[in-house]
Design an enzyme around this catalytic site. Sequence first.
Site, PDB file in Angstrom:
ATOM      1  N   LYS A 100      34.294  -1.986 -31.512  1.00  0.00           N
ATOM      2  CA  LYS A 100      33.308  -1.070 -31.883  1.00  0.00           C
ATOM      3  C   LYS A 100      33.125   0.074 -31.103  1.00  0.00           C
ATOM      4  CE  LYS A 100      28.043  -1.991 -32.129  1.00  0.00           C
ATOM      5  NZ  LYS A 100      26.964  -3.135 -31.764  1.00  0.00           N
TER       6      LYS A 100
ATOM      7  N   SER B 166      24.601  -3.299 -36.273  1.00  0.00           N
ATOM      8  CA  SER B 166      25.401  -2.044 -35.860  1.00  0.00           C
ATOM      9  C   SER B 166      27.019  -2.140 -35.827  1.00  0.00           C
ATOM     10  CB  SER B 166      24.759  -1.693 -34.326  1.00  0.00           C
ATOM     11  OG  SER B 166      25.152  -2.712 -33.392  1.00  0.00           O
TER      12      SER B 166
ATOM     13  N   SER C 207      23.548  -7.489 -34.756  1.00  0.00           N
ATOM     14  CA  SER C 207      24.446  -6.567 -35.026  1.00  0.00           C
ATOM     15  C   SER C 207      25.974  -7.180 -35.091  1.00  0.00           C
ATOM     16  CB  SER C 207      24.375  -5.555 -33.929  1.00  0.00           C
ATOM     17  OG  SER C 207      23.428  -4.844 -34.014  1.00  0.00           O
TER      18      SER C 207
END
Length: 478
Positions: free
Chosen positions: A77, A152, A176
């Site tokens: 990420k 996210s 997330s």
Amino acid sequence: MDGFATASEMLRALRAHAVSAVELLELHQRRIARYNPVLNAIVAPDFARAREAATAADSARAHGEDRALLGLPLTIKDCIYTQGLPTTGGVPERAHAVADADAPVAARVRAAGAVIMGHTNVPPYAADWQSNNPVYGRSNNPWDLTRTPGGSTGGGAAALAAGLTPLEFGGDFGGSIRVPAAFCGVFGHKPSETAVPRYGHFPGGMLPNAAVGMAVQGPLARGAEDLELALDVIAGPGIGEDVAWRLALPAARHATLAEYRVAVLPAIPWAPVEPDILAALDELVGRLTRAGVRVQVAQPEKFGDLREYYKTYLSIMFAISAAGQPEERRTRDAAELRASGDEFLAAAARGNEASASDYIAWFGAREAYRAAYRTFFGEWDVLLAPANIVNAFPHGAEGFQDASGQPISYMLQGVYPSLCNLSGQPGTAFPVGQTPAGLPIGLQAIGPYLEDRTPVRFAALVAREFGGYQRPAGYDEV
């Protein structure tokens, strides 16, 4: 080699010399070149260094070396600092903020021999259940390009589902990891709060901060077994504690599904869940019951209707998120939140304006919920619940409607994820089929603190018995 194989299957092929690390990287590069332009999932590729790492992995294996992830291509990420890659957090001011060192998670993954292919997309400040930002644009869900892959860690979940990577490392402050996993039909594990170093993430810094809780980093994958493999790589004490501390996560409580004692969270009346999710939960409960599993509706005694629980979570979350902001901005944001008249946004506003005494008091309340969980998991092994109130929704949505057309606040998406985050519990999201419209449905299994293998193993056994990841249509060709 099938691009949709699990990370564990790819590693077995590497160890058997059925495929080389360079060949495996090239396979993923071809898939990324074909499908990433429409998904916009991998936003900062690093193929030149990835090829160097793959070549080195093949050389090491030829000399008899083996490590947990040796030669496996994977992604990380954007918010996790990875040396040589921009760590933007989706914020324009950080568009060229290239990390000069690895965060602990990235360092451990690299030391395990992984081939890091690049960074995946996120929302600004990793603070949304959609992955769209001014730096890289919007990520799309491979099951339906008009819908979000979640946030996210949305880019990572989309890349996994479409076969662009076999393993992703993300973060989870309010779902997330678990929400994108559910939206994209893959697996995701939010570790126990202290099992993995929490620093090395933007927002945040490269050094530990004991005052910051709830946000963790963890893996997403196409198979539950891969979650345990990844967790073994990244789990362990952070800087300072590693001088003396050691982490020994206990084995899963049970080896067979029938041995599990499964509690099902009662419905939360003020947080209505999409009917397809409830139907999938009911179907799974029925299957578990028929398989001889003890299943019962139950929750920790202190939780009540979960209103105070969720308010405590929001107050702490917004206090952490507002840290370092000018007082004028925090006051303005709090006023806007209160103007809605919503009781939960009012709790968030209290976080924006919190004093140190408030923060300490909220952490005291948090400990009472943690104690309730400890008692609860003396009788139960996992707590089964939705991962979110909705499935993957259209891009740009700002709220939802229930079956009768009444509005549902966008903010209520944090309710079910907070069951893990506030109290630091481990939680594993896993796929349980699809809606009539063909969207994946995901649930979560919440486990006892620092017994991460128990919910992960439960998800693996459910997948083995009833089916797990399915590939979305249209992504087979290379």
